[in-house]
Design a protein around this motif. Structure first.
Motif, PDB file in Angstrom:
ATOM      1  N   MET A  76       0.848  -1.169   0.000  1.00 24.12           N
ATOM      2  CA  MET A  76       0.000   0.000   0.000  1.00 24.12           C
ATOM      3  C   MET A  76       0.894   1.232   0.000  1.00 24.12           C
ATOM      4  O   MET A  76       1.745   1.386   0.856  1.00 24.12           O
ATOM      5  N   THR A  77       0.659   2.094  -0.949  1.00 17.66           N
ATOM      6  CA  THR A  77       1.478   3.292  -1.048  1.00 17.66           C
ATOM      7  C   THR A  77       0.940   4.360  -0.121  1.00 17.66           C
ATOM      8  O   THR A  77      -0.156   4.264   0.420  1.00 17.66           O
ATOM      9  N   VAL A  78       1.724   5.391   0.031  1.00 19.50           N
ATOM     10  CA  VAL A  78       1.314   6.514   0.885  1.00 19.50           C
ATOM     11  C   VAL A  78       0.078   7.182   0.309  1.00 19.50           C
ATOM     12  O   VAL A  78      -0.822   7.579   1.038  1.00 19.50           O
ATOM     13  N   GLU A  79      -0.011   7.273  -1.023  1.00 20.95           N
ATOM     14  CA  GLU A  79      -1.166   7.909  -1.653  1.00 20.95           C
ATOM     15  C   GLU A  79      -2.446   7.142  -1.353  1.00 20.95           C
ATOM     16  O   GLU A  79      -3.479   7.729  -1.091  1.00 20.95           O
ATOM     17  N   GLN A  80      -2.381   5.813  -1.393  1.00 18.25           N
ATOM     18  CA  GLN A  80      -3.566   5.017  -1.096  1.00 18.25           C
ATOM     19  C   GLN A  80      -3.944   5.138   0.370  1.00 18.25           C
ATOM     20  O   GLN A  80      -5.107   5.154   0.714  1.00 18.25           O
ATOM     21  N   GLY A  81      -2.974   5.207   1.254  1.00 17.52           N
ATOM     22  CA  GLY A  81      -3.247   5.324   2.683  1.00 17.52           C
ATOM     23  C   GLY A  81      -3.873   6.655   3.041  1.00 17.52           C
ATOM     24  O   GLY A  81      -4.611   6.759   4.024  1.00 17.52           O
ATOM     25  N   ASN A  82      -3.601   7.700   2.265  1.00 14.83           N
ATOM     26  CA  ASN A  82      -4.147   9.029   2.543  1.00 14.83           C
ATOM     27  C   ASN A  82      -5.409   9.314   1.754  1.00 14.83           C
ATOM     28  O   ASN A  82      -5.808  10.460   1.629  1.00 14.83           O
ATOM     29  N   MET A  83      -6.039   8.290   1.202  1.00 16.40           N
ATOM     30  CA  MET A  83      -7.238   8.506   0.402  1.00 16.40           C
ATOM     31  C   MET A  83      -8.327   9.200   1.211  1.00 16.40           C
ATOM     32  O   MET A  83      -9.003  10.087   0.729  1.00 16.40           O
ATOM     33  N   VAL A  84      -8.475   8.811   2.487  1.00 16.63           N
ATOM     34  CA  VAL A  84      -9.487   9.432   3.331  1.00 16.63           C
ATOM     35  C   VAL A  84      -9.161  10.897   3.547  1.00 16.63           C
ATOM     36  O   VAL A  84     -10.045  11.744   3.548  1.00 16.63           O
ATOM     37  N   ALA A  85      -7.897  11.221   3.706  1.00 16.67           N
ATOM     38  CA  ALA A  85      -7.501  12.602   3.915  1.00 16.67           C
ATOM     39  C   ALA A  85      -7.753  13.441   2.667  1.00 16.67           C
ATOM     40  O   ALA A  85      -7.909  14.645   2.753  1.00 16.67           O
ATOM     41  N   GLY A  86      -7.832  12.794   1.487  1.00 19.83           N
ATOM     42  CA  GLY A  86      -8.045  13.508   0.242  1.00 19.83           C
ATOM     43  C   GLY A  86      -9.497  13.833  -0.053  1.00 19.83           C
ATOM     44  O   GLY A  86      -9.787  14.537  -1.000  1.00 19.83           O
ATOM     45  N   ILE A  87     -10.422  13.332   0.750  1.00 24.69           N
ATOM     46  CA  ILE A  87     -11.843  13.602   0.525  1.00 24.69           C
ATOM     47  C   ILE A  87     -12.164  14.988   1.066  1.00 24.69           C
ATOM     48  O   ILE A  87     -11.832  15.314   2.204  1.00 24.69           O
ATOM     49  N   SER A  88     -12.819  15.790   0.241  1.00 27.89           N
ATOM     50  CA  SER A  88     -13.156  17.142   0.670  1.00 27.89           C
ATOM     51  C   SER A  88     -14.255  17.115   1.732  1.00 27.89           C
ATOM     52  O   SER A  88     -14.966  16.118   1.891  1.00 27.89           O
ATOM     53  N   THR A  89     -14.388  18.197   2.437  1.00 24.23           N
ATOM     54  CA  THR A  89     -15.416  18.308   3.469  1.00 24.23           C
ATOM     55  C   THR A  89     -16.805  18.182   2.861  1.00 24.23           C
ATOM     56  O   THR A  89     -17.672  17.517   3.422  1.00 24.23           O
ATOM     57  N   ASN A  90     -17.013  18.805   1.691  1.00 17.40           N
ATOM     58  CA  ASN A  90     -18.320  18.720   1.034  1.00 17.40           C
ATOM     59  C   ASN A  90     -18.666  17.282   0.685  1.00 17.40           C
ATOM     60  O   ASN A  90     -19.797  16.839   0.884  1.00 17.40           O
ATOM     61  N   THR A  91     -17.698  16.548   0.166  1.00 19.84           N
ATOM     62  CA  THR A  91     -17.928  15.154  -0.194  1.00 19.84           C
ATOM     63  C   THR A  91     -18.234  14.323   1.045  1.00 19.84           C
ATOM     64  O   THR A  91     -19.134  13.472   1.031  1.00 19.84           O
ATOM     65  N   ALA A  92     -17.522  14.571   2.124  1.00 15.92           N
ATOM     66  CA  ALA A  92     -17.758  13.834   3.367  1.00 15.92           C
ATOM     67  C   ALA A  92     -19.154  14.121   3.911  1.00 15.92           C
ATOM     68  O   ALA A  92     -19.844  13.207   4.385  1.00 15.92           O
ATOM     69  N   VAL A  93     -19.590  15.367   3.833  1.00 15.21           N
ATOM     70  CA  VAL A  93     -20.924  15.729   4.313  1.00 15.21           C
ATOM     71  C   VAL A  93     -22.000  15.070   3.458  1.00 15.21           C
ATOM     72  O   VAL A  93     -22.963  14.495   3.973  1.00 15.21           O
ATOM     73  N   VAL A  94     -21.836  15.134   2.141  1.00 13.42           N
ATOM     74  CA  VAL A  94     -22.805  14.511   1.233  1.00 13.42           C
ATOM     75  C   VAL A  94     -22.872  13.012   1.504  1.00 13.42           C
ATOM     76  O   VAL A  94     -23.957  12.425   1.576  1.00 13.42           O
ATOM     77  N   THR A  95     -21.731  12.384   1.676  1.00 13.17           N
ATOM     78  CA  THR A  95     -21.686  10.945   1.944  1.00 13.17           C
ATOM     79  C   THR A  95     -22.374  10.615   3.260  1.00 13.17           C
ATOM     80  O   THR A  95     -23.211   9.707   3.319  1.00 13.17           O
ATOM     81  N   ALA A  96     -22.051  11.335   4.303  1.00 13.80           N
ATOM     82  CA  ALA A  96     -22.639  11.070   5.619  1.00 13.80           C
ATOM     83  C   ALA A  96     -24.151  11.273   5.614  1.00 13.80           C
ATOM     84  O   ALA A  96     -24.905  10.432   6.116  1.00 13.80           O
ATOM     85  N   VAL A  97     -24.595  12.371   5.028  1.00 12.40           N
ATOM     86  CA  VAL A  97     -26.035  12.653   4.995  1.00 12.40           C
ATOM     87  C   VAL A  97     -26.767  11.604   4.164  1.00 12.40           C
ATOM     88  O   VAL A  97     -27.833  11.113   4.560  1.00 12.40           O
ATOM     89  N   THR A  98     -26.207  11.226   3.031  1.00 13.40           N
ATOM     90  CA  THR A  98     -26.858  10.239   2.169  1.00 13.40           C
ATOM     91  C   THR A  98     -26.929   8.873   2.849  1.00 13.40           C
ATOM     92  O   THR A  98     -27.968   8.217   2.833  1.00 13.40           O
ATOM     93  N   VAL A  99     -25.848   8.449   3.469  1.00 15.41           N
ATOM     94  CA  VAL A  99     -25.842   7.148   4.146  1.00 15.41           C
ATOM     95  C   VAL A  99     -26.797   7.158   5.334  1.00 15.41           C
ATOM     96  O   VAL A  99     -27.571   6.211   5.530  1.00 15.41           O
ATOM     97  N   LEU A 100     -26.779   8.218   6.132  1.00 13.75           N
ATOM     98  CA  LEU A 100     -27.697   8.301   7.277  1.00 13.75           C
ATOM     99  C   LEU A 100     -29.157   8.349   6.816  1.00 13.75           C
ATOM    100  O   LEU A 100     -30.029   7.750   7.455  1.00 13.75           O
TER     101      LEU A 100
END
Length: 121
Positions: A1-25
């Motif tokens: 696993m490369t460093v880029e793959q390990g930081n995939m979560v860190a690469g998600i924008s706040t807007n994307t995280a909010v959309v994902t959380a709201v949609t899943v909930l």
């Protein structure tokens, strides 16, 4: 696993995280409603259901509950797949339009199928 793959979560924008959380909930909540309709027989949770007794409440709850559970699954999947996509704004509109079309088709199916269990006044 490369460093880029390990930081995939860190690469998600706040807007994307909010959309994902709201949609899943939202999908989880819809799933809970589907469970209540399908397995508990709570036909009063069905939108547009007119008072009185349906001709077959068990069949009505089975049909509508199943569709609501499918909508819940589609909603959760849409939320989980969304951050994995690297798409342009126009493709994003297409993505959510496809989700909306699927939900509308499923809702239409539920309405048309459930009419046979309604007690006409």
């Amino acid at each position: 696993m490369t460093v880029e793959q390990g930081n995939m979560v860190a690469g998600i924008s706040t807007n994307t995280a909010v959309v994902t959380a709201v949609t899943v909930l939202t999908g989880v909540f819809i799933g809970w409603l589907g469970y209540r309709i399908r397995y508990r027989g709570d036909v009063h949770l069905i939108a547009g259901y007119r008072g009185g007794a349906p001709t077959d409440a068990e069949a009505l709850s089975r049909v509508v509950g199943r569709v609501v559970l499918v909508v819940a699954a589609v909603t959760v999947l849409a939320g989980l797949i969304y951050p994995m996509l690297i798409i342009s704004p126009s493709a994003e509109v297409t993505y959510w339009s496809g989700y909306t079309a699927i939900v509308l088709v499923l809702s239409g199916y539920a309405v048309l199928t459930s009419r046979q269990y309604a007690d006409e006044l």
